[in-house]
Motif scaffolding. Structure first.
Motif, PDB file in Angstrom:
ATOM      1  N   TRP A 119       0.839  -1.195   0.000  1.00  0.00           N
ATOM      2  CA  TRP A 119       0.000   0.000   0.000  1.00  0.00           C
ATOM      3  C   TRP A 119       0.875   1.246   0.000  1.00  0.00           C
ATOM      4  CZ3 TRP A 119      -5.125  -0.068  -0.635  1.00  0.00           C
ATOM      5  CH2 TRP A 119      -5.789  -1.278  -0.422  1.00  0.00           C
ATOM      6  N   ALA A 120       0.427   2.284  -0.697  1.00  0.00           N
ATOM      7  CA  ALA A 120       1.114   3.582  -0.671  1.00  0.00           C
ATOM      8  C   ALA A 120       0.161   4.657  -1.164  1.00  0.00           C
ATOM      9  CB  ALA A 120       2.367   3.566  -1.547  1.00  0.00           C
ATOM     10  N   ASP A 121       0.047   5.723  -0.405  1.00  0.00           N
ATOM     11  CA  ASP A 121      -0.746   6.885  -0.820  1.00  0.00           C
ATOM     12  C   ASP A 121      -2.172   6.520  -1.228  1.00  0.00           C
ATOM     13  OD1 ASP A 121       1.534   8.430  -0.391  1.00  0.00           O
ATOM     14  OD2 ASP A 121       2.212   8.172  -2.458  1.00  0.00           O
ATOM     15  N   GLY A 122      -2.811   5.659  -0.451  1.00  0.00           N
ATOM     16  CA  GLY A 122      -4.198   5.305  -0.708  1.00  0.00           C
ATOM     17  C   GLY A 122      -4.418   4.436  -1.931  1.00  0.00           C
ATOM     18  N   SER A 123      -3.354   3.827  -2.435  1.00  0.00           N
ATOM     19  CA  SER A 123      -3.467   2.960  -3.603  1.00  0.00           C
ATOM     20  C   SER A 123      -2.680   1.679  -3.349  1.00  0.00           C
ATOM     21  CB  SER A 123      -2.931   3.667  -4.846  1.00  0.00           C
ATOM     22  OG  SER A 123      -1.570   4.028  -4.658  1.00  0.00           O
ATOM     23  N   TYR A 124      -2.911   0.686  -4.196  1.00  0.00           N
ATOM     24  CA  TYR A 124      -2.161  -0.559  -4.060  1.00  0.00           C
ATOM     25  C   TYR A 124      -1.137  -0.630  -5.170  1.00  0.00           C
ATOM     26  CZ  TYR A 124      -0.989  -5.184  -2.534  1.00  0.00           C
ATOM     27  OH  TYR A 124      -0.293  -6.250  -2.021  1.00  0.00           O
ATOM     28  N   LEU A 125       0.106  -0.973  -4.798  1.00  0.00           N
ATOM     29  CA  LEU A 125       1.211  -0.991  -5.751  1.00  0.00           C
ATOM     30  C   LEU A 125       1.680  -2.415  -6.023  1.00  0.00           C
ATOM     31  CD1 LEU A 125       3.447   1.936  -4.436  1.00  0.00           C
ATOM     32  CD2 LEU A 125       1.552   2.034  -6.081  1.00  0.00           C
ATOM     33  N   LEU A 126       1.893  -2.689  -7.300  1.00  0.00           N
ATOM     34  CA  LEU A 126       2.537  -3.923  -7.731  1.00  0.00           C
ATOM     35  C   LEU A 126       3.897  -3.523  -8.296  1.00  0.00           C
ATOM     36  CD1 LEU A 126      -0.500  -5.664  -9.436  1.00  0.00           C
ATOM     37  CD2 LEU A 126       0.633  -6.366  -7.313  1.00  0.00           C
ATOM     38  N   PRO A 127       4.965  -3.651  -7.493  1.00  0.00           N
ATOM     39  CA  PRO A 127       6.283  -3.202  -7.928  1.00  0.00           C
ATOM     40  C   PRO A 127       6.777  -3.921  -9.179  1.00  0.00           C
ATOM     41  CG  PRO A 127       6.240  -3.359  -5.564  1.00  0.00           C
ATOM     42  CD  PRO A 127       4.960  -3.986  -6.059  1.00  0.00           C
ATOM     43  N   LEU A 128       7.534  -3.163  -9.975  1.00  0.00           N
ATOM     44  CA  LEU A 128       8.126  -3.655 -11.213  1.00  0.00           C
ATOM     45  C   LEU A 128       9.625  -3.852 -11.013  1.00  0.00           C
ATOM     46  CD1 LEU A 128       6.234  -1.113 -13.466  1.00  0.00           C
ATOM     47  CD2 LEU A 128       5.809  -3.589 -13.426  1.00  0.00           C
ATOM     48  N   ASP A 129      10.264  -4.430 -11.989  1.00  0.00           N
ATOM     49  CA  ASP A 129      11.705  -4.646 -11.944  1.00  0.00           C
ATOM     50  C   ASP A 129      12.404  -3.401 -12.484  1.00  0.00           C
ATOM     51  OD1 ASP A 129      14.343  -5.444 -12.192  1.00  0.00           O
ATOM     52  OD2 ASP A 129      13.832  -7.447 -12.916  1.00  0.00           O
ATOM     53  N   PRO A 130      13.105  -2.633 -11.642  1.00  0.00           N
ATOM     54  CA  PRO A 130      13.747  -1.413 -12.125  1.00  0.00           C
ATOM     55  C   PRO A 130      14.847  -1.678 -13.143  1.00  0.00           C
ATOM     56  CG  PRO A 130      14.438  -1.891  -9.880  1.00  0.00           C
ATOM     57  CD  PRO A 130      13.333  -2.846 -10.202  1.00  0.00           C
ATOM     58  N   ALA A 131      15.391  -2.901 -13.125  1.00  0.00           N
ATOM     59  CA  ALA A 131      16.460  -3.242 -14.066  1.00  0.00           C
ATOM     60  C   ALA A 131      15.924  -3.772 -15.394  1.00  0.00           C
ATOM     61  CB  ALA A 131      17.394  -4.275 -13.437  1.00  0.00           C
ATOM     62  N   ALA A 132      14.613  -3.837 -15.530  1.00  0.00           N
ATOM     63  CA  ALA A 132      14.006  -4.333 -16.776  1.00  0.00           C
ATOM     64  C   ALA A 132      12.884  -3.391 -17.217  1.00  0.00           C
ATOM     65  CB  ALA A 132      13.473  -5.754 -16.575  1.00  0.00           C
ATOM     66  N   PRO A 133      13.231  -2.139 -17.589  1.00  0.00           N
ATOM     67  CA  PRO A 133      12.193  -1.164 -17.947  1.00  0.00           C
ATOM     68  C   PRO A 133      11.341  -1.580 -19.140  1.00  0.00           C
ATOM     69  CG  PRO A 133      14.378  -0.356 -18.544  1.00  0.00           C
ATOM     70  CD  PRO A 133      14.585  -1.566 -17.688  1.00  0.00           C
ATOM     71  N   GLY A 134      11.867  -2.456 -19.973  1.00  0.00           N
ATOM     72  CA  GLY A 134      11.092  -2.924 -21.118  1.00  0.00           C
ATOM     73  C   GLY A 134       9.905  -3.782 -20.745  1.00  0.00           C
ATOM     74  N   THR A 135       9.849  -4.236 -19.481  1.00  0.00           N
ATOM     75  CA  THR A 135       8.710  -5.050 -19.035  1.00  0.00           C
ATOM     76  C   THR A 135       7.553  -4.209 -18.512  1.00  0.00           C
ATOM     77  OG1 THR A 135       9.548  -5.285 -16.759  1.00  0.00           O
ATOM     78  CG2 THR A 135      10.272  -6.929 -18.378  1.00  0.00           C
ATOM     79  N   HIS A 136       7.791  -2.936 -18.228  1.00  0.00           N
ATOM     80  CA  HIS A 136       6.798  -2.133 -17.516  1.00  0.00           C
ATOM     81  C   HIS A 136       5.530  -1.906 -18.333  1.00  0.00           C
ATOM     82  CE1 HIS A 136      10.295  -0.303 -14.939  1.00  0.00           C
ATOM     83  NE2 HIS A 136      10.265  -1.622 -14.913  1.00  0.00           N
ATOM     84  N   GLU A 137       5.676  -1.441 -19.555  1.00  0.00           N
ATOM     85  CA  GLU A 137       4.497  -1.177 -20.382  1.00  0.00           C
ATOM     86  C   GLU A 137       3.740  -2.461 -20.727  1.00  0.00           C
ATOM     87  OE1 GLU A 137       3.567   0.834 -24.712  1.00  0.00           O
ATOM     88  OE2 GLU A 137       5.131   1.748 -23.466  1.00  0.00           O
ATOM     89  N   PRO A 138       4.428  -3.547 -21.132  1.00  0.00           N
ATOM     90  CA  PRO A 138       3.691  -4.792 -21.388  1.00  0.00           C
ATOM     91  C   PRO A 138       2.949  -5.330 -20.164  1.00  0.00           C
ATOM     92  CG  PRO A 138       5.862  -4.904 -22.383  1.00  0.00           C
ATOM     93  CD  PRO A 138       5.837  -3.661 -21.538  1.00  0.00           C
ATOM     94  N   LEU A 139       3.517  -5.156 -18.968  1.00  0.00           N
ATOM     95  CA  LEU A 139       2.818  -5.626 -17.770  1.00  0.00           C
ATOM     96  C   LEU A 139       1.605  -4.761 -17.462  1.00  0.00           C
ATOM     97  CD1 LEU A 139       5.831  -6.676 -15.533  1.00  0.00           C
ATOM     98  CD2 LEU A 139       4.035  -8.172 -16.432  1.00  0.00           C
TER      99      LEU A 139
END
Length: 199
Positions: A119-139
């Protein structure tokens, strides 16, 4: 009246090794040996996460144990296994990439939540891999496909994440991932009741 279980929920699915893809949505990584075997390594920030993931791996016939990374941080590590090699191949042996057509079901989402969800700032976060930015948009696109449209979120040293806001989306996530994974995790588990109003 009893609520009908979603066909895609974690509780409706028989445990499979393929569910461990949820660990790769977040910070998890695979290491391949001789292309025939692979292991999973997943950094975690709390003992309850490690216990939940060890148990989830065992339910899928995959042995896992506690380990420490180069900086002394806690992580989950499996042995090298033949049945993990296809997962490693699907997600890229060198550069991590989301497989074409990947849409997480409840079991994979449960793994992602257990490994890193918070949880953070009233929302739920699903963390991404910072070393794999190419995965962020597809996820983000994959989450939208399973009824969980999300926005990208970045906060200080916490790294990138996909952010879910709203009672409907939180209810959908909670339906898909099922009840808390074990003792100590309730404060970081998806729940509509935890959501604060966000303007």
């Amino acid at each position: 009246m009893a609520q009908q279980m979603s066909f895609f929920s974690a509780e409706a699915c028989h445990p499979r090794v393929a569910d461990l893809a949820g660990l790769l949505c977040g910070p998890g990584r695979t290491v391949t040996f001789a292309k025939a075997t692979a292991r999973l390594m997943v950094p975690v920030d709390a003992p309850w996460r490690l216990k939940a993931l060890v148990r989830a791996c065992a339910e899928r016939g995959v042995g896992a144990e506690a380990d420490t990374d180069e900086q002394g941080g806690l992580r989950l590590r499996t042995a090298f296994r033949v049945d993990l090699a296809p997962l490693a191949a699907d997600w890229g042996r060198h550069d991590k990439a989301v497989p074409a057509g990947f849409v997480p079901d409840g079991a994979a989402l449960r793994m992602w939540v257990a490994a890193a969800g918070r949880w953070a700032d009233g929302s739920y976060l699903l963390p991404l891999d910072p070393a794999a930015p190419g995965t962020h948009e597809p996820l983000a696109a994959a989450l939208a496909q399973c009824g969980l449209p999300a926005t990208t979120y970045q906060s200080g040293d916490e790294g990138p994440a996909l952010r879910l806001v709203g009672r409907r989306r939180l209810g959908r996530l909670r339906e898909l991932v099922g009840p808390p994974a074990g003792a100590g995790c309730a404060d970081q588990w998806p729940a509509v009741s935890r959501m604060r109003a966000v303007s």
